[in-house]
Scaffold this motif. Structure first.
Motif, short mmCIF file in Angstrom:
data_model
loop_
_atom_site.label_atom_id
_atom_site.label_comp_id
_atom_site.label_asym_id
_atom_site.label_seq_id
_atom_site.Cartn_x
_atom_site.Cartn_y
_atom_site.Cartn_z
N LYS A 17 -40.16 -52.40 12.25
CA LYS A 17 -40.99 -52.63 11.07
C LYS A 17 -40.18 -52.42 9.79
CE LYS A 17 -45.49 -51.45 9.13
NZ LYS A 17 -46.69 -50.64 9.30
N LEU A 18 -39.34 -51.38 9.78
CA LEU A 18 -38.48 -51.14 8.62
C LEU A 18 -37.60 -52.35 8.34
CD1 LEU A 18 -37.06 -47.50 8.86
CD2 LEU A 18 -38.44 -48.47 7.03
N CYS A 19 -36.98 -52.86 9.40
CA CYS A 19 -36.08 -54.01 9.24
C CYS A 19 -36.82 -55.24 8.73
CB CYS A 19 -35.38 -54.32 10.57
SG CYS A 19 -34.18 -53.06 11.04
N SER A 20 -38.00 -55.47 9.22
CA SER A 20 -38.73 -56.66 8.81
C SER A 20 -39.28 -56.55 7.38
CB SER A 20 -39.86 -56.98 9.78
OG SER A 20 -40.88 -56.02 9.71
N GLU A 21 -39.58 -55.35 6.93
CA GLU A 21 -40.18 -55.17 5.61
C GLU A 21 -39.18 -54.86 4.50
OE1 GLU A 21 -43.23 -52.24 6.04
OE2 GLU A 21 -44.51 -53.58 7.18
N ALA A 22 -37.98 -54.42 4.86
CA ALA A 22 -37.03 -53.94 3.86
C ALA A 22 -36.40 -55.07 3.05
CB ALA A 22 -35.95 -53.11 4.52
N GLY A 23 -36.32 -56.25 3.63
CA GLY A 23 -35.70 -57.34 2.90
C GLY A 23 -34.18 -57.27 2.87
N VAL A 24 -33.62 -56.45 3.76
CA VAL A 24 -32.17 -56.34 3.90
C VAL A 24 -31.82 -56.49 5.37
CG1 VAL A 24 -31.85 -54.92 1.83
CG2 VAL A 24 -32.28 -53.82 4.02
N THR A 25 -30.54 -56.55 5.68
CA THR A 25 -30.12 -56.74 7.06
C THR A 25 -30.39 -55.50 7.90
OG1 THR A 25 -27.87 -55.92 6.73
CG2 THR A 25 -28.26 -58.27 6.30
N ALA A 51 -37.00 -47.42 18.39
CA ALA A 51 -36.80 -46.18 17.66
C ALA A 51 -37.92 -46.03 16.63
CB ALA A 51 -35.46 -46.18 16.96
N PHE A 52 -38.37 -44.80 16.47
CA PHE A 52 -39.41 -44.47 15.50
C PHE A 52 -38.90 -43.33 14.64
CE2 PHE A 52 -41.43 -46.32 19.15
CZ PHE A 52 -42.34 -47.20 18.61
N TYR A 53 -39.21 -43.37 13.36
CA TYR A 53 -38.73 -42.36 12.42
C TYR A 53 -39.89 -41.63 11.78
CZ TYR A 53 -34.60 -45.12 13.14
OH TYR A 53 -33.56 -45.79 13.73
N GLU A 54 -39.63 -40.38 11.48
CA GLU A 54 -40.64 -39.54 10.83
C GLU A 54 -39.94 -38.69 9.78
OE1 GLU A 54 -43.90 -36.08 12.02
OE2 GLU A 54 -42.74 -37.06 13.59
N VAL A 55 -40.56 -38.57 8.62
CA VAL A 55 -40.02 -37.72 7.55
C VAL A 55 -40.20 -36.26 7.96
CG1 VAL A 55 -40.37 -36.94 5.17
CG2 VAL A 55 -40.38 -39.37 5.69
N ARG A 56 -39.17 -35.48 7.77
CA ARG A 56 -39.25 -34.03 7.98
C ARG A 56 -39.74 -33.44 6.66
NH1 ARG A 56 -34.13 -31.46 10.00
NH2 ARG A 56 -35.62 -29.83 10.47
N ARG A 57 -41.05 -33.37 6.55
CA ARG A 57 -41.68 -33.01 5.28
C ARG A 57 -41.27 -31.63 4.78
NH1 ARG A 57 -44.76 -37.23 4.39
NH2 ARG A 57 -45.66 -38.37 6.11
N GLU A 58 -41.06 -30.69 5.67
CA GLU A 58 -40.65 -29.35 5.25
C GLU A 58 -39.26 -29.38 4.62
OE1 GLU A 58 -39.01 -29.93 9.29
OE2 GLU A 58 -40.96 -30.34 8.42
N VAL A 59 -38.37 -30.20 5.16
CA VAL A 59 -37.03 -30.33 4.60
C VAL A 59 -37.09 -31.04 3.25
CG1 VAL A 59 -34.73 -31.35 4.94
CG2 VAL A 59 -35.93 -30.30 6.88
#
Length: 75
Positions: A17-25, A51-59
């Motif tokens: 999803k990141l790749c398809s929405e980012a508008g970059v390669t 692969a799935f990504y999650e923000v480490r909100r505490e960091v």
């Protein structure tokens, strides 16, 4: 910053999803995701070939607090 914002907008964000929405390669997304992981701001979860990504909100919160502390010293 835009990738971090996208990842943080949901509990998990897929690489696809990141790749398809980012508008970059895909290579550009991969590079920036690696940098965000190296900085400890996101973590990756693999599910098969996906692969799935999650923000480490505490960091991120600690980083923002430290940044604000340093900026306050300057002014």
């Amino acid at each position: 910053m835009a990738l971090l914002e996208s990842i943080g907008s949901q509990r998990e964000y897929s690489c696809q999803k990141l790749c398809s929405e980012a508008g970059v390669t895909k290579g550009t997304v991969s590079h920036h995701v690696r940098e965000l992981m190296r900085a400890g701001l996101i973590e990756e979860r693999k599910e098969g070939q996906y692969a799935f990504y999650e923000v480490r909100r505490e960091v991120l919160a600690a980083y923002a607090a430290e940044l604000m502390r340093r900026v306050a010293r300057v002014g």
